[in-house]
Design an enzyme around this catalytic site. Sequence first.
Site, PDB file in Angstrom:
ATOM      1  N   HIS A   1       0.872  -1.195   0.000  1.00  0.00           N
ATOM      2  CA  HIS A   1       0.000   0.000   0.000  1.00  0.00           C
ATOM      3  C   HIS A   1       0.896   1.229   0.000  1.00  0.00           C
ATOM      4  O   HIS A   1       1.058   1.896   1.020  1.00  0.00           O
ATOM      5  CB  HIS A   1      -0.912   0.006   1.232  1.00  0.00           C
ATOM      6  CG  HIS A   1      -1.936  -1.076   1.236  1.00  0.00           C
ATOM      7  ND1 HIS A   1      -3.211  -0.901   0.727  1.00  0.00           N
ATOM      8  CD2 HIS A   1      -1.876  -2.367   1.654  1.00  0.00           C
ATOM      9  CE1 HIS A   1      -3.892  -2.038   0.856  1.00  0.00           C
ATOM     10  NE2 HIS A   1      -3.103  -2.945   1.408  1.00  0.00           N
TER      11      HIS A   1
ATOM     12  N   LYS B   1      -0.639   4.590   1.300  1.00  0.00           N
ATOM     13  CA  LYS B   1      -0.885   4.791   2.734  1.00  0.00           C
ATOM     14  C   LYS B   1       0.417   4.949   3.521  1.00  0.00           C
ATOM     15  O   LYS B   1       0.412   5.490   4.628  1.00  0.00           O
ATOM     16  CB  LYS B   1      -1.615   3.580   3.321  1.00  0.00           C
ATOM     17  CG  LYS B   1      -3.049   3.375   2.870  1.00  0.00           C
ATOM     18  CD  LYS B   1      -3.679   2.227   3.669  1.00  0.00           C
ATOM     19  CE  LYS B   1      -5.159   2.076   3.384  1.00  0.00           C
ATOM     20  NZ  LYS B   1      -5.436   1.242   2.205  1.00  0.00           N
TER      21      LYS B   1
ATOM     22  N   HIS C   1      -9.072  -7.725  -1.282  1.00  0.00           N
ATOM     23  CA  HIS C   1      -8.815  -7.931   0.145  1.00  0.00           C
ATOM     24  C   HIS C   1     -10.012  -8.716   0.688  1.00  0.00           C
ATOM     25  O   HIS C   1     -11.145  -8.228   0.610  1.00  0.00           O
ATOM     26  CB  HIS C   1      -8.746  -6.604   0.877  1.00  0.00           C
ATOM     27  CG  HIS C   1      -7.455  -5.882   0.725  1.00  0.00           C
ATOM     28  ND1 HIS C   1      -7.001  -5.412  -0.480  1.00  0.00           N
ATOM     29  CD2 HIS C   1      -6.512  -5.558   1.645  1.00  0.00           C
ATOM     30  CE1 HIS C   1      -5.830  -4.812  -0.289  1.00  0.00           C
ATOM     31  NE2 HIS C   1      -5.508  -4.895   0.984  1.00  0.00           N
TER      32      HIS C   1
ATOM     33  N   GLU D   1     -10.443 -10.192   6.246  1.00  0.00           N
ATOM     34  CA  GLU D   1      -9.336  -9.815   7.126  1.00  0.00           C
ATOM     35  C   GLU D   1      -9.875  -9.702   8.548  1.00  0.00           C
ATOM     36  O   GLU D   1      -9.891  -8.633   9.158  1.00  0.00           O
ATOM     37  CB  GLU D   1      -8.719  -8.492   6.652  1.00  0.00           C
ATOM     38  CG  GLU D   1      -7.403  -8.162   7.326  1.00  0.00           C
ATOM     39  CD  GLU D   1      -6.792  -6.868   6.804  1.00  0.00           C
ATOM     40  OE1 GLU D   1      -7.303  -6.307   5.819  1.00  0.00           O
ATOM     41  OE2 GLU D   1      -5.790  -6.429   7.387  1.00  0.00           O
TER      42      GLU D   1
ATOM     43  N   ASP E   1       2.404  -5.876   2.646  1.00  0.00           N
ATOM     44  CA  ASP E   1       1.191  -5.137   3.009  1.00  0.00           C
ATOM     45  C   ASP E   1       1.551  -3.726   3.477  1.00  0.00           C
ATOM     46  O   ASP E   1       2.327  -3.055   2.832  1.00  0.00           O
ATOM     47  CB  ASP E   1       0.386  -5.926   4.056  1.00  0.00           C
ATOM     48  CG  ASP E   1      -1.113  -5.640   4.003  1.00  0.00           C
ATOM     49  OD1 ASP E   1      -1.565  -4.957   3.076  1.00  0.00           O
ATOM     50  OD2 ASP E   1      -1.840  -6.113   4.898  1.00  0.00           O
ATOM     51  N   ASN E   2       1.022  -3.310   4.596  1.00  0.00           N
ATOM     52  CA  ASN E   2       1.176  -1.910   5.011  1.00  0.00           C
ATOM     53  C   ASN E   2       2.553  -1.632   5.587  1.00  0.00           C
ATOM     54  O   ASN E   2       3.224  -2.539   6.088  1.00  0.00           O
ATOM     55  CB  ASN E   2       0.104  -1.575   6.042  1.00  0.00           C
ATOM     56  CG  ASN E   2      -1.278  -1.742   5.471  1.00  0.00           C
ATOM     57  OD1 ASN E   2      -1.768  -2.860   5.354  1.00  0.00           O
ATOM     58  ND2 ASN E   2      -1.890  -0.661   5.046  1.00  0.00           N
TER      59      ASN E   2
HETATM   60 ZN   LIG Z   1      -3.598  -4.876   1.973  1.00  0.00          ZN
END
Ligand SMILES: [Zn+2]
Length: 450
Positions: A91, A94, A247, A250, A345-346
């Site tokens: 991401h 973000k 996604h 989760e 991911d993040n």
């Molecule tokens: Zn993600």
Amino acid sequence: MNDLSLFPSLAARLARPERIRLAKARIPVALLADDVPVGAEVDRDGSARLDILIENGRIARIAPALADHSNDTIALDDRHVWPLLIDAHAHLDKAHTVRRAPGSGGTHPGARAATTADRLAHWNADDLLRRMEFGLATADAHGVAAIRTHLDSHEGQAEITWSVFAEVRERWKGSITLQAAGLVPLDVYRDDYGARLADIIANHGGLLGGVTRASGGTHGSGLDDIDLLLDRLFALAKERELGVDLHVDEAAQADALPHVARAAIRHSYEGRVTCGHCCSLALLSENELRDRISLLSDAGLSIVTLPTVNMYLQDRQDGRTPRWRGVTPVQELRAAGISVAAAGDNCRDPFFAYGDHDMLDTWRQSVRILHLDHPYADAVALAGPAAAGIMGIDAGTIGVGRPADLMILEAWSLDQVIARPHSDRVILRKGVFSNRTLPSYGMLADFPTA
Ligand SMILES: [Zn+2]
């Protein structure tokens, strides 16, 4: 044993590699593009002892390690050599917002709310460009070859973010291959904006994506018409010939994944759909899991596991130590022949306060979290060929004819690869020593803090 002074001299010799032989390299067999050359010795971790000939930035020959070498040789003395690794789920839009976003509490709903507030307050083109560039410079220094990023694509934001993405994709194309998938709550596809978003994504050569929860909601509730929404998403993708990356589930209690699988089958999209997270699979009974995996297999879904972020967000409650760690049942999926990649991911945002766009680090953590050892077998595939296969790119393996995009590690075994962070890894891009260093956090010092 060799002394550590090899590395400065190695870097100097790799600066002009018209023809260089990396002698006595140790390469995990799962990271070879082709069969192990006949006669090569394979160690007990499943790594082959090989010589690599590099000519004009490409791998010209891979052969069993020889004892004698000419003077174009750099003796690696059985150190590990890996391809540059692949981050199939990130991401970048973000990333690096954690210091200025309101407190998320480290929970999924808190992270969602904090990200929305930060997006509405700050995500103009300049802000996105600065943070994406910081993330890509970091990934470059760590030796990442390719990244698929998801991009928050809400109405009013999508055009800004996708045009910045197009700019950075062009700027980094010589070193990091970039792909993007649009990310919106699934109910966005209920109205007209869904089609407009699909057009924006198609114009940028992206993938259609989304998260299987309602706007402002959490996974596991609020999508009574999920089949209809998925039909709409798949129809938009099919009309524009777009891949799909979602996604999914989760959370501990959520069950959108079988709906996605059945939609992929209904729309003849087998083999073109990737699902990230899929945490709740881990809490099914053994029988339910077996049936579910069989459905995923029929639908040709690929799965991306994001263990560091799942461990951060799942089962978090104030004052209580987590009992459930929230990670995908990777071993069972792989045993059924389903393609699984591990990804970062993040990174330093409300969904995960840490991370550094370093796929070697993500892979090392994945092995420990998911018990991909004893034996290691082909666990390395999760950050190499499996991830490249999901992205549909030629990368993540070492093979004749491929660019010499390599990492030389100060390690002689996989346990040594996993035990240390390898901040001293030597990175070659197209056969040339890469001397990029990590960008300083000082570059972000003028960001507002919350
Ligand atoms: Zn993600």
